[in-house]
Design a protein around this motif. Structure first.
Motif, PDB file in Angstrom:
ATOM      1  N   ARG A  98      -6.785  -2.000  -5.282  1.00 29.33           N
ATOM      2  CA  ARG A  98      -7.465  -0.746  -5.620  1.00 29.33           C
ATOM      3  C   ARG A  98      -6.410   0.337  -5.791  1.00 29.33           C
ATOM      4  NH1 ARG A  98     -10.839   0.029  -1.482  1.00 29.33           N
ATOM      5  NH2 ARG A  98      -9.835   1.887  -0.706  1.00 29.33           N
ATOM      6  N   ILE A  99      -6.518   1.068  -6.897  1.00 30.03           N
ATOM      7  CA  ILE A  99      -5.541   2.094  -7.260  1.00 30.03           C
ATOM      8  C   ILE A  99      -6.264   3.410  -7.494  1.00 30.03           C
ATOM      9  CG2 ILE A  99      -3.725   2.743  -8.899  1.00 30.03           C
ATOM     10  CD1 ILE A  99      -3.585  -0.281  -9.668  1.00 30.03           C
ATOM     11  N   ASP A 100      -5.736   4.489  -6.905  1.00 32.42           N
ATOM     12  CA  ASP A 100      -6.220   5.841  -7.204  1.00 32.42           C
ATOM     13  C   ASP A 100      -5.341   6.418  -8.303  1.00 32.42           C
ATOM     14  OD1 ASP A 100      -8.238   5.764  -5.332  1.00 32.42           O
ATOM     15  OD2 ASP A 100      -7.158   6.923  -3.823  1.00 32.42           O
TER      16      ASP A 100
ATOM     17  N   VAL B 159       0.864  -1.188   0.000  1.00 33.27           N
ATOM     18  CA  VAL B 159       0.000   0.000   0.000  1.00 33.27           C
ATOM     19  C   VAL B 159       0.901   1.239   0.000  1.00 33.27           C
ATOM     20  CG1 VAL B 159      -1.657   1.341   1.350  1.00 33.27           C
ATOM     21  CG2 VAL B 159      -1.965  -1.127   1.093  1.00 33.27           C
ATOM     22  N   GLY B 160       0.571   2.185  -0.864  1.00 33.22           N
ATOM     23  CA  GLY B 160       1.372   3.396  -1.008  1.00 33.22           C
ATOM     24  C   GLY B 160       2.331   3.346  -2.185  1.00 33.22           C
ATOM     25  N   THR B 161       2.500   2.156  -2.789  1.00 33.50           N
ATOM     26  CA  THR B 161       3.355   2.057  -3.971  1.00 33.50           C
ATOM     27  C   THR B 161       2.808   2.999  -5.034  1.00 33.50           C
ATOM     28  OG1 THR B 161       3.873  -0.256  -3.489  1.00 33.50           O
ATOM     29  CG2 THR B 161       4.259   0.499  -5.750  1.00 33.50           C
TER      30      THR B 161
ATOM     31  N   ALA C 181      -9.576   9.029 -11.127  1.00 30.71           N
ATOM     32  CA  ALA C 181     -10.396   7.811 -11.099  1.00 30.71           C
ATOM     33  C   ALA C 181      -9.861   6.865 -10.038  1.00 30.71           C
ATOM     34  CB  ALA C 181     -10.364   7.117 -12.459  1.00 30.71           C
ATOM     35  N   THR C 182     -10.685   5.910  -9.696  1.00 30.40           N
ATOM     36  CA  THR C 182     -10.278   4.788  -8.864  1.00 30.40           C
ATOM     37  C   THR C 182     -10.500   3.538  -9.700  1.00 30.40           C
ATOM     38  OG1 THR C 182     -10.886   5.918  -6.824  1.00 30.40           O
ATOM     39  CG2 THR C 182     -10.729   3.522  -6.726  1.00 30.40           C
ATOM     40  N   GLY C 183      -9.533   2.636  -9.687  1.00 30.35           N
ATOM     41  CA  GLY C 183      -9.656   1.412 -10.471  1.00 30.35           C
ATOM     42  C   GLY C 183      -9.377   0.202  -9.614  1.00 30.35           C
ATOM     43  N   THR C 184      -9.950  -0.915 -10.025  1.00 34.24           N
ATOM     44  CA  THR C 184      -9.702  -2.188  -9.366  1.00 34.24           C
ATOM     45  C   THR C 184      -9.095  -3.149 -10.369  1.00 34.24           C
ATOM     46  OG1 THR C 184     -11.551  -1.874  -7.854  1.00 34.24           O
ATOM     47  CG2 THR C 184     -10.741  -4.122  -8.110  1.00 34.24           C
ATOM     48  N   VAL C 185      -7.978  -3.756  -9.976  1.00 35.06           N
ATOM     49  CA  VAL C 185      -7.334  -4.777 -10.786  1.00 35.06           C
ATOM     50  C   VAL C 185      -7.338  -6.082 -10.005  1.00 35.06           C
ATOM     51  CG1 VAL C 185      -5.868  -3.147 -12.049  1.00 35.06           C
ATOM     52  CG2 VAL C 185      -5.035  -4.164  -9.930  1.00 35.06           C
TER      53      VAL C 185
ATOM     54  N   VAL D 240      -3.889   1.844  -3.054  1.00 30.06           N
ATOM     55  CA  VAL D 240      -4.523   2.270  -1.802  1.00 30.06           C
ATOM     56  C   VAL D 240      -5.123   1.122  -1.000  1.00 30.06           C
ATOM     57  CG1 VAL D 240      -4.940   4.636  -2.571  1.00 30.06           C
ATOM     58  CG2 VAL D 240      -6.688   2.888  -2.975  1.00 30.06           C
ATOM     59  N   ALA D 241      -5.336  -0.051  -1.622  1.00 28.80           N
ATOM     60  CA  ALA D 241      -5.888  -1.182  -0.876  1.00 28.80           C
ATOM     61  C   ALA D 241      -5.475  -2.481  -1.543  1.00 28.80           C
ATOM     62  CB  ALA D 241      -7.414  -1.095  -0.795  1.00 28.80           C
ATOM     63  N   VAL D 242      -5.203  -3.489  -0.705  1.00 27.53           N
ATOM     64  CA  VAL D 242      -4.800  -4.808  -1.186  1.00 27.53           C
ATOM     65  C   VAL D 242      -5.752  -5.838  -0.588  1.00 27.53           C
ATOM     66  CG1 VAL D 242      -2.978  -6.563  -1.133  1.00 27.53           C
ATOM     67  CG2 VAL D 242      -2.379  -4.139  -1.399  1.00 27.53           C
TER      68      VAL D 242
END
Length: 141
Positions: free
Chosen positions: A101-103, A19-21, A134-138, A93-95
């Motif tokens: 989840r990426i901002d 998180v924070g990468t 945007a916020t994206g989920t991979v 931002v979240a794992v």
């Protein structure tokens, strides 16, 4: 162990170190990318850059290219024009177990000077302009 102790212990677990990468890509916006009057570039072009950032993020954090699952909260906040230099930035931002989840932000960091005495005139911006967020989920295997 009581439920309260279990909840406290869960809250005390360390945050995932990934998180924070942050991943940043910069790109010059060519005139071939412009589709609209005023040399404007469509918003989907910036979303494609977010896809590239997400791919690098997954490679860095999970050793796999991953797959983009969804976007949420996409906002087109300012213009991107041919002749600009943009910075596509993603922050993890979240794992989850398989999801990440990426901002994202697309920032205009330099702008061509339309109407200047030289057609090639451009300048770095003192304050970058947020063009898209945007916020994206991979997901990763």
């Amino acid at each position: 162990m009581s439920a309260a102790q279990g909840a406290r212990q869960a809250d005390e677990q360390p945050q995932d170190p990934r998180v924070g990468t942050t991943v940043v890509h910069r790109r010059y916006v060519s005139y071939a990318e412009a589709h609209y009057a005023g040399d404007l570039v469509d918003g989907a072009w910036g979303l494609a850059l977010f896809g590239d950032v997400a791919t690098e993020m997954c490679i860095r954090t999970d050793g796999d290219e991953g797959l983009f699952a969804s976007y949420a909260e996409v906002q087109f906040r300012g213009p991107v024009r041919a002749g600009d230099v943009v910075e596509a930035r993603g922050v993890l931002v979240a794992v989850g177990r398989r999801s990440r989840r990426i901002d994202f932000e697309l920032l205009v960091v330099a702008r061509g000077e339309q109407g200047a005495s030289r057609e090639s005139a451009a300048r770095m911006l003192e304050q970058p302009v947020v063009a898209t967020s945007a916020t994206g989920t991979v997901v990763v295997p």
